[in-house]
Design an enzyme around this catalytic site. Structure first.
Site, PDB file in Angstrom:
ATOM      1  N   ASP A  19      -8.594  -3.058  14.277  1.00 53.53           N
ATOM      2  CA  ASP A  19      -9.988  -3.257  13.861  1.00 53.53           C
ATOM      3  C   ASP A  19     -10.122  -4.387  12.855  1.00 53.53           C
ATOM      4  O   ASP A  19     -11.178  -4.559  12.241  1.00 53.53           O
ATOM      5  CB  ASP A  19     -10.568  -1.965  13.282  1.00 53.53           C
ATOM      6  CG  ASP A  19      -9.811  -1.454  12.060  1.00 53.53           C
ATOM      7  OD1 ASP A  19      -8.804  -2.094  11.674  1.00 53.53           O
ATOM      8  OD2 ASP A  19     -10.208  -0.413  11.507  1.00 53.53           O
TER       9      ASP A  19
ATOM     10  N   HIS B 225      -8.273  -4.721  10.069  1.00 54.49           N
ATOM     11  CA  HIS B 225      -7.955  -4.403   8.682  1.00 54.49           C
ATOM     12  C   HIS B 225      -6.689  -5.130   8.238  1.00 54.49           C
ATOM     13  O   HIS B 225      -5.802  -5.415   9.036  1.00 54.49           O
ATOM     14  CB  HIS B 225      -7.871  -2.888   8.448  1.00 54.49           C
ATOM     15  CG  HIS B 225      -6.679  -2.203   9.015  1.00 54.49           C
ATOM     16  ND1 HIS B 225      -6.750  -1.355  10.099  1.00 54.49           N
ATOM     17  CD2 HIS B 225      -5.373  -2.199   8.643  1.00 54.49           C
ATOM     18  CE1 HIS B 225      -5.552  -0.870  10.357  1.00 54.49           C
ATOM     19  NE2 HIS B 225      -4.694  -1.367   9.492  1.00 54.49           N
TER      20      HIS B 225
ATOM     21  N   GLU C 264     -10.125  -1.589   5.152  1.00 56.11           N
ATOM     22  CA  GLU C 264     -10.829  -1.329   6.405  1.00 56.11           C
ATOM     23  C   GLU C 264     -12.094  -2.183   6.491  1.00 56.11           C
ATOM     24  O   GLU C 264     -12.557  -2.743   5.484  1.00 56.11           O
ATOM     25  CB  GLU C 264     -11.198   0.156   6.488  1.00 56.11           C
ATOM     26  CG  GLU C 264     -10.005   1.109   6.445  1.00 56.11           C
ATOM     27  CD  GLU C 264      -9.274   1.224   7.778  1.00 56.11           C
ATOM     28  OE1 GLU C 264      -9.459   0.352   8.650  1.00 56.11           O
ATOM     29  OE2 GLU C 264      -8.512   2.189   7.950  1.00 56.11           O
TER      30      GLU C 264
ATOM     31  N   ASP D   1       0.829  -1.196   0.000  1.00 50.46           N
ATOM     32  CA  ASP D   1       0.000   0.000   0.000  1.00 50.46           C
ATOM     33  C   ASP D   1       0.866   1.250   0.000  1.00 50.46           C
ATOM     34  O   ASP D   1       2.095   1.181   0.129  1.00 50.46           O
ATOM     35  CB  ASP D   1      -0.935   0.008   1.220  1.00 50.46           C
ATOM     36  CG  ASP D   1      -0.278  -0.553   2.484  1.00 50.46           C
ATOM     37  OD1 ASP D   1       0.908  -0.247   2.720  1.00 50.46           O
ATOM     38  OD2 ASP D   1      -0.933  -1.303   3.219  1.00 50.46           O
TER      39      ASP D   1
END
Length: 260
Positions: free
Chosen positions: A136, A138, A143, A67
């Protein structure tokens, strides 16, 4: 999915690094998937040590990063291409131009995403992909709510992810709101996925990934569908796993020759 719980950073990093060095010995032209963040840094240090000891060469290998932030100027120290160069590429013998990352400093982000997908495919796909997991759930910057079949695209970061990444910047307001990330479908095409996680803050996400339902609510749960996944955890990150005792039993009884 193989879950390995080891007490020390050195043991976990050493296992991941050994998988990469073994791969490069068998296939010097292997394609590696490189992650940023804190989790893979000890792996990179172990790979540098192996390279300096003459145990492995990256000269014929290629690599792709997961990324990149959108909007950071070229050369920004926290741009992920700069991080990868600093932590690994500049410390070993990758050939010039052998390591690729998404172009987050462009006026045509959708075109950059498509070009990145094409580049990975043209290289023959990723042989081994390093991964971390967010608090979370991800994976890369996919996400919660991300399609399990998603491809490389632009994503908006959650407030939690920006807060988690603020430690790399002067303040949270400096963390970009958007990124280009490989999609969950893209990541899942790598032939071996190796995910590292440590600390109690990751325990809930790890439990959802390993033992929860496969759901876009926990993007990393898509790894349950992959045929070759290794999850390397410290005891704290494994703290909420219901089947922890079984995972430890399986690892203790695994033949030494088998590897990960």
């Amino acid at each position: 999915m193989e879950v390995v719980i080891l007490p020390t950073t050195a043991a976990r990093a050493g296992l991941a690094a050994a998988a990469i060095t073994d791969l490069l010995r068998r296939k010097p032209s292997a394609v590696l998937g490189l992650a940023t963040g804190s989790s893979p840094l000890p792996v990179y240090d172990a790979l540098v040590d192996a390279h300096q000891a003459g145990q492995v060469s990256f000269a014929a290998a290629r690599a792709f990063t997961l990324d990149e932030y959108v909007g950071l100027p070229a050369g920004h120290p926290e741009a992920y291409r700069q991080v990868i160069d600093r932590e690994l590429v500049g410390r070993v013998d990758f050939a010039d131009g052998a390591v690729h990352g998404p172009n987050g400093d462009t006026d045509d982000v959708p075109a950059a995403c498509g070009q990145y997908e094409q580049a990975i495919a043209a290289a023959g796909g990723v042989d081994l992909q390093l991964l971390g997991i967010g608090t979370d759930g991800h994976l890369a910057f996919n996400e919660p709510g991300s399609s399990l079949a998603s491809r490389t695209r632009v994503k908006t970061l959650t407030a939690q992810t920006r807060q988690d990444n603020a430690r790399f910047f002067d303040r949270v307001d400096d963390v970009p709101h958007h990124v280009i990330t490989q999609g969950l479908g893209t990541i899942s095409e790598a032939r071996h996925l190796v995910l590292l996680a440590s600390g109690a803050a990751k325990a809930a996400a790890v439990a959802a990934m390993v033992e929860g339902p496969v759901s876009a609510s926990c993007p990393a749960s898509v790894l349950q569908l992959h045929p070759h996944v290794t999850v390397l955890l410290d005891p704290e990150a494994a703290g909420l796993l219901t089947l922890r005792g079984y995972y430890e039993q399986v690892w203790d009884g695994k033949p030494d020759w088998q590897g990960i």
